[in-house]
Design a protein around this motif. Structure first.
Motif, PDB file in Angstrom:
ATOM      1  N   PRO A 104      -5.566   4.764  -9.408  1.00 60.44           N
ATOM      2  CA  PRO A 104      -6.753   4.339  -8.656  1.00 60.44           C
ATOM      3  C   PRO A 104      -8.065   4.803  -9.270  1.00 60.44           C
ATOM      4  O   PRO A 104      -8.133   5.842  -9.920  1.00 60.44           O
ATOM      5  N   ILE A 105      -9.063   3.990  -9.049  1.00 64.25           N
ATOM      6  CA  ILE A 105     -10.434   4.391  -9.365  1.00 64.25           C
ATOM      7  C   ILE A 105     -11.132   4.843  -8.091  1.00 64.25           C
ATOM      8  O   ILE A 105     -11.933   5.769  -8.106  1.00 64.25           O
ATOM      9  N   THR A 106     -10.794   4.184  -6.974  1.00 60.07           N
ATOM     10  CA  THR A 106     -11.381   4.549  -5.685  1.00 60.07           C
ATOM     11  C   THR A 106     -10.320   5.185  -4.800  1.00 60.07           C
ATOM     12  O   THR A 106      -9.114   5.049  -5.016  1.00 60.07           O
ATOM     13  N   ALA A 107     -10.771   5.853  -3.760  1.00 58.03           N
ATOM     14  CA  ALA A 107      -9.853   6.558  -2.853  1.00 58.03           C
ATOM     15  C   ALA A 107      -9.021   5.586  -2.024  1.00 58.03           C
ATOM     16  O   ALA A 107      -8.021   5.981  -1.415  1.00 58.03           O
ATOM     17  N   LEU A 108      -9.414   4.330  -1.975  1.00 56.29           N
ATOM     18  CA  LEU A 108      -8.699   3.349  -1.153  1.00 56.29           C
ATOM     19  C   LEU A 108      -7.467   2.781  -1.839  1.00 56.29           C
ATOM     20  O   LEU A 108      -6.695   2.040  -1.221  1.00 56.29           O
ATOM     21  N   ASP A 110     -14.681  -6.715   2.417  1.00 57.35           N
ATOM     22  CA  ASP A 110     -15.591  -6.143   1.416  1.00 57.35           C
ATOM     23  C   ASP A 110     -15.727  -7.049   0.202  1.00 57.35           C
ATOM     24  O   ASP A 110     -15.519  -6.643  -0.942  1.00 57.35           O
ATOM     25  N   ARG A 116     -12.407  -7.315  -1.870  1.00 57.39           N
ATOM     26  CA  ARG A 116     -11.981  -6.121  -2.600  1.00 57.39           C
ATOM     27  C   ARG A 116     -10.474  -6.100  -2.837  1.00 57.39           C
ATOM     28  O   ARG A 116     -10.002  -5.726  -3.920  1.00 57.39           O
ATOM     29  N   GLU A 160      -8.391  -5.830  -6.345  1.00 56.12           N
ATOM     30  CA  GLU A 160      -7.423  -4.762  -6.577  1.00 56.12           C
ATOM     31  C   GLU A 160      -6.089  -5.319  -7.091  1.00 56.12           C
ATOM     32  O   GLU A 160      -5.561  -4.845  -8.103  1.00 56.12           O
ATOM     33  N   GLY A 163     -20.860  -5.934  -5.071  1.00 57.02           N
ATOM     34  CA  GLY A 163     -19.498  -5.387  -4.973  1.00 57.02           C
ATOM     35  C   GLY A 163     -18.501  -6.522  -4.823  1.00 57.02           C
ATOM     36  O   GLY A 163     -18.895  -7.687  -4.717  1.00 57.02           O
ATOM     37  N   PRO A 164     -17.254  -6.189  -4.924  1.00 60.18           N
ATOM     38  CA  PRO A 164     -16.655  -4.850  -4.987  1.00 60.18           C
ATOM     39  C   PRO A 164     -16.619  -4.290  -6.416  1.00 60.18           C
ATOM     40  O   PRO A 164     -16.586  -5.063  -7.377  1.00 60.18           O
ATOM     41  N   GLN A 184     -11.336  -1.465  -9.073  1.00 60.89           N
ATOM     42  CA  GLN A 184     -10.461  -0.779  -8.132  1.00 60.89           C
ATOM     43  C   GLN A 184      -9.366   0.048  -8.812  1.00 60.89           C
ATOM     44  O   GLN A 184      -8.929   1.053  -8.266  1.00 60.89           O
TER      45      GLN A 184
END
Length: 325
Positions: free
Chosen positions: A77-81, A144, A147, A151, A212-213, A216
């Motif tokens: 991951p790049i983001t926490a999601l 989003d 997003r 991903e 955005g997004p 991811q």
């Protein structure tokens, strides 16, 4: 005189009781002009038929030994999601220059559910990368500014890059890559197959306009192409042109297939779909195949009598059709 001769011969016969007496009788009778007894036909032993050669039975081929290398992380991951994702690799021992298959499971499934398919496909002469990936609901994927769509396309592109980077390790040929999947996996694989190396660039361009997004996921193997040479889909809900509800035109262009059809004419496509599929209608594959055929693609649709499924033997047959040995 004749009577005397007869007596002598009969006496000789009883004295010798042999073959010479019998011959002498025949000679004497001939000399006297008498008709000899009928000739005895020699008994000839019947000719026995030639022995039938033993049928040559081809030896049963030795079973192909397949190795399984499990849980290799291919995306982080790049983001926490976003989660990290892993794949399994199945390859025949001693293989060289084999075609590569990257396969995605459907909704509610995992890569482990395709271990038998992966083993059978590897035994048929392929290197198989079966990957876990995020199967999102449509509502989550469109949040989003799409997003979730960004991903999944980035993550699946990472799986292709991982396969290209490691192909030689398992006897695979990085120039023979097929991306495939079942159901939702088929739909996502089709999108990535038609995007090729564009997902990041295309999403970056959209995100710059829409705010955005952001990216991811990051690939664990970089520097390799996400381009594939062929696509195999089973029972996929292929989205040709209908934009998902709740997304703008920019996202719609990124997640529908129609805008990409004209750019990947060299892609070979094989589709399978059950005629009794109650979850994803057969018409989904029919429309997809017709659109590709109209654009002069090498495409084949194989129907089978059955429900929503990915028949193992039928999928392997499509792969062999794409990559004949």
């Amino acid at each position: 005189m004749v009577r005397t001769l007869w007596r002598n011969l009969i006496r000789m016969f009883f004295q010798t009781r042999g073959l010479l007496a019998a011959v002498a009788i025949g000679v004497a009778l001939a000399a006297c002009g008498a008709s000899p007894s009928p000739a005895i036909t020699p008994v000839v032993a019947p000719t026995l038929p030639a022995a039938t050669p033993t049928a040559q039975v081809s030896p049963t081929p030795a079973p192909v030994v397949v190795t399984a290398t499990l849980n290799l992380t291919y995306s982080v991951p790049i983001t926490a999601l976003v989660d990290s994702y892993a794949l399994d690799v199945y390859a025949p021992v001693g293989g060289q220059g084999l075609p590569i298959v990257v396969f995605l499971h459907g909704t509610g499934e995992t890569k482990r559910g395709y271990s038998h398919f992966s083993q059978s496909t590897a035994a048929a002469g392929f290197v198989v990368y079966v990957a876990d990936w995020p199967v999102y609901t449509l509502s989550r994927a469109t949040q989003d500014n799409g997003r979730g769509y960004r991903e999944v396309t980035e993550i699946v592109a990472c799986a292709v890059r991982f396969a290209r980077a490691t192909a030689a390790t398992y006897g695979g040929d990085a120039s023979k890559v097929t991306l495939g999947g079942f159901s939702a996996g088929a739909a996502t694989a089709a999108l990535v197959a038609f995007l090729g190396d564009e997902p990041e660039r295309a999403w970056d361009a959209y995100a710059a306009k829409a705010g955005g997004p952001p990216p991811q996921a990051r690939c664990t193997q970089t520097g390799n192409s996400a381009h594939v040479d062929a696509f195999v889909g089973a029972a996929g809900p292929y989205n040709l042109s209908t934009p998902p509800r709740g997304v703008d035109a920019g996202v719609a262009e990124l997640v529908t297939l129609a805008p990409r059809v004209d750019s990947r004419r060299g892609l070979k496509v094989r589709l399978v779909h059950g005629t009794a599929d109650s979850l994803v209608p057969l018409e989904s594959s029919v429309r997809f195949a017709e659109a590709l055929k109209a654009a002069n693609y090498d495409v084949k649709l194989t129907r089978f009598d059955g429900p929503h499924a990915a028949p193992e033997a039928l999928l392997i047959a499509q792969l062999r059709d794409l990559w004949p040995r």
